[in-house]
Design an enzyme around this catalytic site. Sequence first.
Site, PDB file in Angstrom:
ATOM      1  N   LYS A 131      37.087   5.238  -1.593  1.00 26.43           N
ATOM      2  CA  LYS A 131      36.913   4.211  -0.565  1.00 26.43           C
ATOM      3  C   LYS A 131      35.818   4.571   0.427  1.00 26.43           C
ATOM      4  O   LYS A 131      35.304   3.722   1.134  1.00 26.43           O
ATOM      5  CB  LYS A 131      38.231   3.864   0.138  1.00 26.43           C
ATOM      6  CG  LYS A 131      39.076   5.008   0.666  1.00 26.43           C
ATOM      7  CD  LYS A 131      40.292   4.466   1.441  1.00 26.43           C
ATOM      8  CE  LYS A 131      41.643   5.040   1.101  1.00 26.43           C
ATOM      9  NZ  LYS A 131      41.907   6.428   1.163  1.00 26.43           N
TER      10      LYS A 131
ATOM     11  N   LYS B 207      34.431  10.059  -8.910  1.00 26.66           N
ATOM     12  CA  LYS B 207      35.628   9.257  -8.628  1.00 26.66           C
ATOM     13  C   LYS B 207      35.295   7.989  -7.836  1.00 26.66           C
ATOM     14  O   LYS B 207      34.420   8.013  -6.976  1.00 26.66           O
ATOM     15  CB  LYS B 207      36.574  10.143  -7.799  1.00 26.66           C
ATOM     16  CG  LYS B 207      37.950   9.611  -7.590  1.00 26.66           C
ATOM     17  CD  LYS B 207      38.689  10.426  -6.536  1.00 26.66           C
ATOM     18  CE  LYS B 207      38.227  10.099  -5.135  1.00 26.66           C
ATOM     19  NZ  LYS B 207      39.164  10.433  -4.050  1.00 26.66           N
TER      20      LYS B 207
ATOM     21  N   LYS C 289      33.543  16.987   0.883  1.00 27.96           N
ATOM     22  CA  LYS C 289      33.481  16.194   2.124  1.00 27.96           C
ATOM     23  C   LYS C 289      32.547  16.829   3.137  1.00 27.96           C
ATOM     24  O   LYS C 289      31.931  16.128   3.938  1.00 27.96           O
ATOM     25  CB  LYS C 289      34.881  15.993   2.701  1.00 27.96           C
ATOM     26  CG  LYS C 289      35.714  15.061   1.830  1.00 27.96           C
ATOM     27  CD  LYS C 289      36.981  14.589   2.491  1.00 27.96           C
ATOM     28  CE  LYS C 289      37.670  13.544   1.632  1.00 27.96           C
ATOM     29  NZ  LYS C 289      38.957  13.120   2.112  1.00 27.96           N
TER      30      LYS C 289
HETATM   31  P1  TYM Z   1      43.774   9.120  -0.543  1.00 20.91           P
HETATM   32  O1  TYM Z   1      44.061   8.182   0.562  1.00 20.91           O
HETATM   33  O2  TYM Z   1      42.374   9.573  -0.739  1.00 20.91           O
HETATM   34  O3  TYM Z   1      44.276   8.521  -1.897  1.00 20.91           O
HETATM   35  C1  TYM Z   1      45.607   8.071  -2.028  1.00 20.91           C
HETATM   36  C2  TYM Z   1      46.107   8.301  -3.433  1.00 20.91           C
HETATM   37  O4  TYM Z   1      45.279   7.592  -4.353  1.00 20.91           O
HETATM   38  C3  TYM Z   1      44.814   8.470  -5.361  1.00 20.91           C
HETATM   39  N1  TYM Z   1      43.451   8.074  -5.737  1.00 20.91           N
HETATM   40  C4  TYM Z   1      43.081   7.753  -6.975  1.00 20.91           C
HETATM   41  N2  TYM Z   1      43.757   7.699  -8.127  1.00 20.91           N
HETATM   42  C5  TYM Z   1      43.071   7.329  -9.240  1.00 20.91           C
HETATM   43  N3  TYM Z   1      41.742   7.044  -9.235  1.00 20.91           N
HETATM   44  C6  TYM Z   1      41.025   7.090  -8.091  1.00 20.91           C
HETATM   45  N4  TYM Z   1      39.728   6.804  -8.089  1.00 20.91           N
HETATM   46  C7  TYM Z   1      41.695   7.455  -6.894  1.00 20.91           C
HETATM   47  N5  TYM Z   1      41.299   7.587  -5.609  1.00 20.91           N
HETATM   48  C8  TYM Z   1      42.385   7.974  -4.918  1.00 20.91           C
HETATM   49  C9  TYM Z   1      44.818   9.856  -4.711  1.00 20.91           C
HETATM   50  O5  TYM Z   1      44.892  10.882  -5.674  1.00 20.91           O
HETATM   51  C10 TYM Z   1      46.039   9.788  -3.842  1.00 20.91           C
HETATM   52  O6  TYM Z   1      47.198  10.136  -4.556  1.00 20.91           O
HETATM   53  N6  TYM Z   1      45.413  13.294   1.568  1.00 20.91           N
HETATM   54  C11 TYM Z   1      45.796  12.194   0.735  1.00 20.91           C
HETATM   55  C12 TYM Z   1      46.946  11.391   1.343  1.00 20.91           C
HETATM   56  C13 TYM Z   1      48.112  12.251   1.664  1.00 20.91           C
HETATM   57  C14 TYM Z   1      49.083  12.718   0.733  1.00 20.91           C
HETATM   58  C15 TYM Z   1      49.971  13.514   1.489  1.00 20.91           C
HETATM   59  C16 TYM Z   1      49.261  12.541  -0.640  1.00 20.91           C
HETATM   60  C17 TYM Z   1      48.435  12.715   2.893  1.00 20.91           C
HETATM   61  N7  TYM Z   1      49.569  13.494   2.768  1.00 20.91           N
HETATM   62  C18 TYM Z   1      51.051  14.169   0.883  1.00 20.91           C
HETATM   63  C19 TYM Z   1      50.352  13.170  -1.239  1.00 20.91           C
HETATM   64  C20 TYM Z   1      51.215  13.996  -0.492  1.00 20.91           C
HETATM   65  C21 TYM Z   1      44.607  11.281   0.555  1.00 20.91           C
HETATM   66  O7  TYM Z   1      43.659  11.337   1.295  1.00 20.91           O
HETATM   67  O8  TYM Z   1      44.731  10.393  -0.429  1.00 20.91           O
END
Ligand code: TYM
Length: 331
Positions: free
Chosen positions: A201, A198, A115
């Site tokens: 978004k 990956k 990032k």
């Molecule tokens: P975020 O918002 O980037 O993604 C949310 C969840 O989606 C999964 N994910 C994917 N899984 C499969 N293929 C993909 N291309 C893909 N893109 C995203 C991510 O692995 C995630 O599980 N920091 C975290 C959110 C968060 C969180 C937490 C998660 C905040 N606190 C505590 C677990 C526990 C995040 O930005 O996820």
Amino acid sequence: MGLSKSIMFSAIQPSGKLTLGNYIGTISHWMHIQDMYNCIYSIADLHAITVNQDKKLFQQNILDTLALYLASGVNPKKSIIFVQSEVQEHCQLNWILNCHTYFGELIRMTQFKQKSKINPNNINIGLFNYPILMAADILLYQSDTVLVGHDQIQHVELARKIAKRLNFLYGQVVTVPKIYIPNKNGSKIMALLNPIKKMSKSDSNLNNIIFLLDDHKCVVKKIARSITDSDNKIFYDTVNKPGISNLLNIYSSLTGTSISVLENMFVNTTYKNFKLLVTQSILDILLKLQEKFFYFKNKKDYLRDILDIGASLAKKEAQKTIQKLYNVLGL
Ligand code: TYM
């Protein structure tokens, strides 16, 4: 929350429109585990402000994220759904954990490095601190299990490490969470035009991403354009055939069919026909999801009530952990 079931935590950042990767990796599983666990599903808005947000759009994204949770079958009577910033204890625990995490541990985080490269003019301390806030989210609720996609494993491993450190120093104060990847094939859905990275978004090329709210035409176009290879044989090989393997992962995850069954099914199928089937599997899910999404999106008061109730239930649990830590720390 009932005492007999263990606690499952999961969260998503409302930092834009959610993707098929988010759905396959996490949300699509949330409904199915609600009876097995006490589930806590958060909308991680504090994480999202590590990049600049437009206020109006951000508030809309938060409510839209909730509407998508509901459209995916999350039941607010069974699970706690809340917005992270509405439970201040996350920030309180964040500070305590800051004082128990080392600089060297954070500087190793792959996502921070990635990032920082994407946004070189805004490498703020929040971005650096991000995994500790995640650890706070998880440990605050004494979570037994954390459901994530592949890219978040390193962060949850850090949360485990911090939890063990606290327990070593102060006795049993927090639960050491287990990582739960519900479906390995769906834990890392790749970018459509560049299937070695990956699907994300925040990708600037929208043709890399299927958004959950993409319309019929858009999905057809994006899958038709997705990168494959030239040998016209459908089998799973992430090194030599990353594009085809990604489409197989998507199809397998959405239809619940194993990759080996699919390889047999598609022995004599052309790439063109395979892509049409993948498109159909996506549309079957998305069109139903979107119908429910628009139903919930219009119920503003209902959405607000869910978040108010969720925040107050979450707060009750969160305060117990903060009190425990204040006691052992002498605060
Ligand atoms: P975020 O918002 O980037 O993604 C949310 C969840 O989606 C999964 N994910 C994917 N899984 C499969 N293929 C993909 N291309 C893909 N893109 C995203 C991510 O692995 C995630 O599980 N920091 C975290 C959110 C968060 C969180 C937490 C998660 C905040 N606190 C505590 C677990 C526990 C995040 O930005 O996820």
